[in-house]
Design an enzyme around this catalytic site. Structure first.
Site, short mmCIF file in Angstrom:
data_model
loop_
_atom_site.label_atom_id
_atom_site.label_comp_id
_atom_site.label_asym_id
_atom_site.label_seq_id
_atom_site.Cartn_x
_atom_site.Cartn_y
_atom_site.Cartn_z
N ARG A 104 0.84 -1.26 0.14
CA ARG A 104 0.06 -0.06 0.11
C ARG A 104 0.91 1.13 -0.06
NH1 ARG A 104 -4.66 0.48 4.52
NH2 ARG A 104 -2.73 0.67 5.70
N THR A 108 -1.20 7.46 -0.69
CA THR A 108 -2.49 7.23 -1.32
C THR A 108 -3.24 6.22 -0.86
OG1 THR A 108 -1.51 5.71 -3.08
CG2 THR A 108 -1.55 8.18 -3.56
N ASP A 200 0.74 -3.25 12.34
CA ASP A 200 1.12 -3.72 10.87
C ASP A 200 1.44 -5.28 10.90
OD1 ASP A 200 3.22 -4.11 8.48
OD2 ASP A 200 2.78 -2.12 8.22
N ASP A 203 5.07 -6.00 9.44
CA ASP A 203 6.05 -5.97 10.31
C ASP A 203 6.32 -6.89 11.43
OD1 ASP A 203 6.88 -3.95 8.73
OD2 ASP A 203 6.11 -2.14 9.81
C1 PRP Z 1 -1.13 -4.71 4.42
C2 PRP Z 1 -1.74 -5.91 4.53
C3 PRP Z 1 -2.74 -5.99 3.17
C4 PRP Z 1 -3.00 -4.49 3.25
C5 PRP Z 1 -4.29 -4.13 3.55
O1 PRP Z 1 0.01 -5.08 3.66
O2 PRP Z 1 -1.16 -7.00 4.72
O3 PRP Z 1 -2.13 -6.74 2.22
O4 PRP Z 1 -2.09 -3.95 3.93
O5 PRP Z 1 -4.62 -2.84 3.27
P1 PRP Z 1 -5.65 -2.42 2.29
O6 PRP Z 1 -6.90 -3.35 2.52
O7 PRP Z 1 -6.03 -0.99 2.53
O8 PRP Z 1 -5.12 -2.63 1.01
P2 PRP Z 1 1.17 -3.84 3.33
O9 PRP Z 1 0.82 -2.76 2.25
O10 PRP Z 1 1.48 -3.24 4.64
O11 PRP Z 1 2.50 -4.65 2.82
P3 PRP Z 1 3.17 -5.86 3.49
O12 PRP Z 1 2.15 -7.06 3.66
O13 PRP Z 1 4.50 -6.06 2.80
O14 PRP Z 1 3.52 -5.24 5.00
N1 URA Z 2 -2.34 -3.34 6.87
C1 URA Z 2 -1.83 -3.60 8.13
O1 URA Z 2 -0.83 -4.55 8.11
N2 URA Z 2 -2.60 -3.39 9.11
C2 URA Z 2 -3.53 -2.54 9.04
O2 URA Z 2 -4.16 -2.18 10.23
C3 URA Z 2 -4.07 -1.89 7.95
C4 URA Z 2 -3.31 -2.65 6.80
#
Ligand code: PRP
Ligand code: URA
Length: 209
Positions: A104, A108, A200, A203
């Site tokens: 994400r 944005t 997160d 993380d």
């Molecule tokens: C997180 C999560 C989803 C997304 C959800 O991933 O694992 O993929 O955010 O958010 P959304 O419904 O608003 O799209 P992130 O973008 O943090 O990436 P990561 O898994 O690499 O940490």
């Molecule tokens: N992605 C995450 O990992 N946590 C949230 O709460 C939203 C998006």
């Protein structure tokens, strides 16, 4: 019409509380996410058709049931979806695994694709898209659209925690996709994080910050 299944089994809810706890470190977080994914897989596969087979026990022959040759695919959304793969493979060991890399954009909140590798026969498979978090729904919707463009017709979405906004976004964009979650939380905050959520997920799984 898409259905939303909230899997409120006591074991799932108990482990989800431990996952949410900020004091839970990466090792336990990873193990718990895997365990909850395995428990959820039990419900997500509930509609798999059975066929009658003949089995010879040490005592007698009998007619019994086995899953009818289903081709399943798991599609974790990287990175955090990876944490749920092994738990699901414990119950569905013959599933093939495809990966879609999305992150994400922090400004944005829109998903940005950076990786995709799918089984060659993806359009013949029943797919379960997996990601711990359904926040705005942008990532899951984009992944599902992408899979449909590749000819996939039978898709389910499985997440640990969803925000109402994410459920609304996915169900309106993809009426044919059932969603399986362990909890529906209150809302998103100004940064697009689920409240109360778990923080997160990527993380916490991988110890990055
Ligand atoms: C997180 C999560 C989803 C997304 C959800 O991933 O694992 O993929 O955010 O958010 P959304 O419904 O608003 O799209 P992130 O973008 O943090 O990436 P990561 O898994 O690499 O940490
Ligand atoms: N992605 C995450 O990992 N946590 C949230 O709460 C939203 C998006």
């Amino acid at each position: 019409m898409a259905q939303v299944h909230v899997l409120d089994h006591p074991l799932i809810q108990h482990k989800l509380s431990l996952i949410r706890d900020e004091k839970t470190g990466s090792k336990d977080f990873r193990e718990l996410v895997e365990e909850v994914a395995m428990l959820m897989a039990y419900e997500v596969t509930r509609d798999f058709p059975l066929q009658e087979v003949e089995v010879k026990t040490p005592v007698a022959s009998t007619k019994t049931k086995m899953i009818a040759g289903r081709k399943v695919g798991l599609v974790p959304i990287l990175r955090a979806g990876l944490g749920m793969v092994d738990g699901m493979l414990k119950l569905i060991p013959t599933a093939k695994v495809g990966h879609i890399g999305l992150y994400r954009d922090p400004e944005t909140l829109k998903p940005v694709e950076y990786y995709c590798k799918l089984p060659t026969d993806i359009e013949e498979r029943d797919l379960i898209v997996i990601d711990p978090m359904l926040a705005t729904g942008g990532s899951a919707s984009a992944a599902i659209t992408f899979l449909k463009e590749r000819g996939v017709r039978n898709i389910k979405l499985m997440c640990l925690i969803a925000a109402p906004e994410g459920i609304q976004a996915v169900t309106s964009a993809h009426e044919d996709v059932d969603i399986f979650v362990a909890a529906v939380d209150e809302k998103l905050n100004d940064h697009g994080y689920i409240v109360p959520g778990l923080g997160d997920a990527g993380d916490r799984l991988f110890g990055t910050k």
